[in-house]
Design a protein around this motif. Structure first.
Motif, PDB file in Angstrom:
ATOM      1  N   GLU A 110      -1.698   0.465   3.489  1.00 29.75           N
ATOM      2  CA  GLU A 110      -1.286   0.706   2.107  1.00 29.75           C
ATOM      3  C   GLU A 110      -1.772   2.079   1.673  1.00 29.75           C
ATOM      4  OE1 GLU A 110      -0.680  -2.573  -0.773  1.00 29.75           O
ATOM      5  OE2 GLU A 110      -2.455  -1.731  -1.759  1.00 29.75           O
ATOM      6  N   CYS A 111      -0.930   2.778   0.919  1.00 25.25           N
ATOM      7  CA  CYS A 111      -1.360   4.043   0.346  1.00 25.25           C
ATOM      8  C   CYS A 111      -0.810   4.163  -1.062  1.00 25.25           C
ATOM      9  CB  CYS A 111      -0.931   5.222   1.222  1.00 25.25           C
ATOM     10  SG  CYS A 111       0.821   5.304   1.556  1.00 25.25           S
ATOM     11  N   GLY A 112      -1.437   5.013  -1.846  1.00 26.57           N
ATOM     12  CA  GLY A 112      -1.009   5.160  -3.235  1.00 26.57           C
ATOM     13  C   GLY A 112      -1.234   6.578  -3.704  1.00 26.57           C
ATOM     14  N   GLY A 113      -0.284   7.093  -4.467  1.00 28.75           N
ATOM     15  CA  GLY A 113      -0.452   8.461  -4.943  1.00 28.75           C
ATOM     16  C   GLY A 113       0.641   8.851  -5.900  1.00 28.75           C
ATOM     17  N   ARG A 114       0.998  10.131  -5.838  1.00 30.77           N
ATOM     18  CA  ARG A 114       2.027  10.612  -6.745  1.00 30.77           C
ATOM     19  C   ARG A 114       3.397  10.088  -6.313  1.00 30.77           C
ATOM     20  NH1 ARG A 114       4.101  15.553  -4.056  1.00 30.77           N
ATOM     21  NH2 ARG A 114       2.587  16.127  -2.469  1.00 30.77           N
ATOM     22  N   PRO A 115       4.370  10.131  -7.222  1.00 26.88           N
ATOM     23  CA  PRO A 115       5.713   9.672  -6.868  1.00 26.88           C
ATOM     24  C   PRO A 115       6.182  10.344  -5.578  1.00 26.88           C
ATOM     25  CG  PRO A 115       5.591  10.163  -9.223  1.00 26.88           C
ATOM     26  CD  PRO A 115       4.282  10.588  -8.617  1.00 26.88           C
ATOM     27  N   GLY A 116       6.795   9.559  -4.703  1.00 22.97           N
ATOM     28  CA  GLY A 116       7.250  10.091  -3.432  1.00 22.97           C
ATOM     29  C   GLY A 116       6.351   9.688  -2.274  1.00 22.97           C
ATOM     30  N   VAL A 117       5.258   8.987  -2.577  1.00 22.93           N
ATOM     31  CA  VAL A 117       4.342   8.639  -1.486  1.00 22.93           C
ATOM     32  C   VAL A 117       4.998   7.651  -0.519  1.00 22.93           C
ATOM     33  CG1 VAL A 117       3.082   6.734  -2.603  1.00 22.93           C
ATOM     34  CG2 VAL A 117       1.901   8.193  -0.959  1.00 22.93           C
ATOM     35  N   ALA A 118       5.877   6.789  -1.055  1.00 24.61           N
ATOM     36  CA  ALA A 118       6.568   5.819  -0.187  1.00 24.61           C
ATOM     37  C   ALA A 118       7.484   6.559   0.796  1.00 24.61           C
ATOM     38  CB  ALA A 118       7.370   4.826  -1.033  1.00 24.61           C
TER      39      ALA A 118
ATOM     40  N   THR B 259       3.431  -0.012   1.049  1.00 21.16           N
ATOM     41  CA  THR B 259       2.771  -0.957   1.944  1.00 21.16           C
ATOM     42  C   THR B 259       3.678  -1.196   3.143  1.00 21.16           C
ATOM     43  OG1 THR B 259       1.883  -2.009  -0.044  1.00 21.16           O
ATOM     44  CG2 THR B 259       1.633  -3.223   2.012  1.00 21.16           C
ATOM     45  N   ALA B 260       3.080  -1.187   4.326  1.00 18.76           N
ATOM     46  CA  ALA B 260       3.896  -1.411   5.522  1.00 18.76           C
ATOM     47  C   ALA B 260       3.150  -2.272   6.525  1.00 18.76           C
ATOM     48  CB  ALA B 260       4.262  -0.065   6.160  1.00 18.76           C
ATOM     49  N   TRP B 261       3.924  -3.030   7.289  1.00 19.15           N
ATOM     50  CA  TRP B 261       3.352  -3.819   8.392  1.00 19.15           C
ATOM     51  C   TRP B 261       3.931  -3.255   9.689  1.00 19.15           C
ATOM     52  CZ3 TRP B 261       0.849  -8.780   6.924  1.00 19.15           C
ATOM     53  CH2 TRP B 261       0.082  -9.313   7.970  1.00 19.15           C
ATOM     54  N   LEU B 262       3.071  -2.836  10.595  1.00 21.45           N
ATOM     55  CA  LEU B 262       3.511  -2.079  11.756  1.00 21.45           C
ATOM     56  C   LEU B 262       3.022  -2.681  13.059  1.00 21.45           C
ATOM     57  CD1 LEU B 262       2.348   1.295  10.229  1.00 21.45           C
ATOM     58  CD2 LEU B 262       4.715   0.466  10.288  1.00 21.45           C
ATOM     59  N   ALA B 263       3.901  -2.772  14.027  1.00 16.57           N
ATOM     60  CA  ALA B 263       3.498  -3.197  15.373  1.00 16.57           C
ATOM     61  C   ALA B 263       2.886  -2.007  16.094  1.00 16.57           C
ATOM     62  CB  ALA B 263       4.720  -3.690  16.151  1.00 16.57           C
TER      63      ALA B 263
END
Lengths: 473, 473
Positions: free
Chosen positions: A289-297, A227-231
């Motif tokens: 927000e995104c979700g998936g396999r390990p390493g998505v962050a 999850t990220a908050w971006l300007a």
């Protein structure tokens, strides 16, 4: 339509049939006659609370035999008065709240069968207990019920990846307006034997029958999420950023929310301040927000680095923990609460083609400024779906009544522009009783004629939720 | 229904209205009177080939005014005779083939607008040219047309991740049975203003109107994809393997096909041999494909290692190049060709709940063995969706006519069992004219009654594709 006035024998018969747990006097169930923002109220002659599909069918059969109106109510959180009628005769209110069982969770099928009265949060939890994800997620998930979510085709924050409520439904069981039960609970991924009655009932807001249970799609739970908050420089960059990130994280972005800094001012104004995620908070930012396999962050972080270089974002914070991500979402979900505390002149649940959302924001802001330069706008929401909550407020401290008089003009300006952008003036919440005039004003004539023909064919006596969606002619 | 017999003035008027490119005599357009397996044939009084939506509407208006039947035809690849009628009066055939334009591709919207007659492959190619993916993929994609794909709600190999044709459609433009045009081409992700007429027309096989154009969803193209052919102990392990792999590759598996070794024997029998991907070929194997961010191939390889340890697969090959993957898919797509060459006693396009597919295969095989132990079965297909092509053949060299007599019994055994498993006897291909009796036999009575009411409401004179889906009563 030819509804008969209050028939005491019908009501007495229903009380007798349903027995003590199965009905309430209207005065004993005040919660079914309001929505959760107290904007509408309704009336009823009896609150029927059937416990089984067979009981629902019997209630509907008796009402249709007596040509007596039936208004289904689920969680009551739809915000457009879909379950609230003020017309005479005061209807039988059909509450699904006792039918709240999770009938089955089948992880191997990625499917579950739930009754219409199940609370969305309970449905999510039952899926999670089976190591699966039911992705429908809304601000009201603690009190809305799945029957209402389907009847109104609810949207929410995960539509971007998983679709609207209708896309998450494999089948429905419903009581049709003649009291017959449609047994459509098959949990099949492919079935082309006949017209898709499921999709007709979904979004019909109880006017073509009452959904009593549903087969829902489940998904693998993401092994990792980020999850990220971006300007972002502006809404146009936000839309570009979405397309930039998608292939780089593997098309697994589940939420992409545009946030207007005005919302943070409203949090303060409402005494609901929360620490700002960015310092300074820019005019425009996005919560992704995104979700998936390990390493998505890690993939998101790498992609964001490239996005910064491309000028699509200028600042950002990636949540460092689940609790950090929850803090971000708490801000997002508190903004609507602050909005209500501030009090809108007019709120709009609109959608436009995603690529045209930036231009829409610019044009709508300019049009409202020309109408009244003192108005404040808080435009935020699911920009990844082109679905904006474009809400308009009076200046701080200004007289509420004076600005309330501008409400209809403001609504017309926003809705007319939405229509000109090939958009929808009811994106997530549906028509209910609040937007029946808008449906006629902006709806395609071919669609309206077909809707009236279908309504007359399936509900010739007009007993099911009269006045909702299609106003009495 | 009250259809008038051949009206030469109607036909002459249509010829005059449409002009030379806009119509053909039936003898000059033989291709619209067959399906691509030559199992059905049809008849027609005139082949109308309108070039615009307005012309389609005029054709329909004239036919309905004359109470004259109209049968739409798209690519003609549906295999259930949806576009082929033998009844009198010989209908006006409404071919959409001239309406084959890609009206717009909007990458920033992840949407495109195409006319109904556009060939699926052309639609895919136009999306790819804009760096996007239109994921609908079928064996007949080089000749089927998007209007037919939508009217029959086509499935295919990517349904597992991207859904059926209906899930890929944001909106439709259609001519309704009274000749009015439904302008539903909005390309919105969220729109709850009224009943979902789009979903009613999709899958109605031209019986409620003619889809003339569609707004389609596009997706990010996977940055990397991976394809593997895996030996599995049995179908139950195949389903387990799917759930095992899903979270490990990030829920991006797009295809998961079960292959019966019988299919390889048929390739040989039909003189279509191709190198087997595994040596030896096991009784059961699966072809799996996934696509996502870079590294997805490595993620699949790692996950497969764990699957081997868990006993869910015993052998496997990961495609080493795009051409290697294409070889795999060529085998998969040649199996149906070989099946046709061998000649089935009865073919079945069925679906059951995914988790019950293994038990279904076991039970159906046993039931057919008890009926006639000499029958050969080739069961393969989209097991990840619970959609199996369960096809039954005579022994090699056996008399065709003798086994053809068993066809109805075989069909009944498979279909009855499918129904007992809460399945569908028409999963991908729809009802057409081939399965109208099956729809009545296995369909929910509540659904059938609602379908008849809707058909009568929207098409009171029964002019649109009479005899398809709902047989004349």
């Amino acid at each position: 339509m030819n509804l008969r006035p209050a028939a005491e024998d019908l009501l007495a018969g229903l009380r007798d049939f349903l027995g003590p747990p199965g009905w309430r006097a209207p005065d004993d169930a005040p919660e079914v006659f309001v929505d959760d923002r107290d904007r509408f109220t309704g009336r009823g002659a009896l609150v029927a609370r059937p416990g089984t599909t067979a009981e629902v069918a019997e209630v509907v059969r008796r009402c249709v035999a007596a040509r007596y109106p039936v208004v289904p109510v689920s969680g009551g959180t739809g915000l457009v008065g879909g379950h609230l009628t003020m017309t005479e005769p005061a209807p039988v209110i059909l509450s699904l709240q006792r039918m709240n069982r999770i009938r089955a969770v089948d992880a191997a099928d990625n499917a579950m069968i739930v009754e219409a009265g199940a609370i969305l949060k309970d449905v999510q939890d039952a899926a999670e207990a089976a190591d699966r994800l039911f992705p429908l997620s809304l601000a009201s998930e603690g009190s809305c019920r799945i029957g209402g979510n389907l009847s109104s085709n609810a949207g929410g924050v995960n539509t971007l990846r998983y679709g609207n409520a209708r896309d998450l439904c494999l089948g429905v069981e419903a009581v049709l307006p003649d009291g017959t039960v449609f047994n459509g609970l098959k949990r099949l991924r492919k079935d082309n034997m006949g017209y898709d009655l499921r999709h007709l009932l979904i979004g019909a807001e109880g006017t073509l029958g009452v959904i009593t249970a549903a087969a829902l799609k489940l998904f693998a739970r993401p092994a990792e999420s980020a999850t990220a908050w971006l300007a972002v420089p502006d809404p146009e960059a936000a839309v570009e950023l979405l397309h930039f990130l998608r292939p780089r994280v593997g098309d697994v972005i589940s939420a992409f929310e545009l946030i207007d800094v005005v919302g943070f001012g409203f949090l303060e104004e409402a005494g609901l301040d929360r620490p700002a995620p960015l310092d300074p908070m820019p005019k425009w930012s996005v919560l992704v927000e995104c979700g998936g396999r390990p390493g998505v962050a890690e993939a998101l972080e790498t992609a964001l680095g490239a996005a910064f270089e491309a000028g699509l974002a200028s600042d950002g914070v990636i949540a460092q923990s689940q609790s950090h991500a929850s803090d971000f979402w708490a801000i997002r979900e508190t903004i609507p609460v602050a909005n209500r505390a501030v009090g809108a002149v007019s709120s709009h649940d609109i959608s436009v083609p995603v690529a045209r959302a930036p231009e829409f924001i610019e044009r709508a802001t300019a049009a409202l400024g020309a109408f009244d330069a003192t108005l404040r706008i808080n435009c935020f929401g699911h920009v990844g779906d082109g679905n904006l909550h474009f809400n308009v407020y009076r200046p701080k401290g200004a007289d509420k009544a004076a600005y309330a008089m501008k409400s209809e003009d403001v609504k017309r300006i926003v809705n007319d522009l939405t229509h000109a952008f090939e958009g929808s003036v009811g994106a997530e919440h549906g028509v209910g009783r609040a937007k029946t005039v808008d449906l006629v004003r902006y709806g395609d004539p071919g669609l309206l004629a077909a809707m009236r023909a279908i309504k007359a064919a399936l509900d010739p006596h007009g007993v099911m939720n009269p006045g909702a969606v299609l106003a009495a002619l």
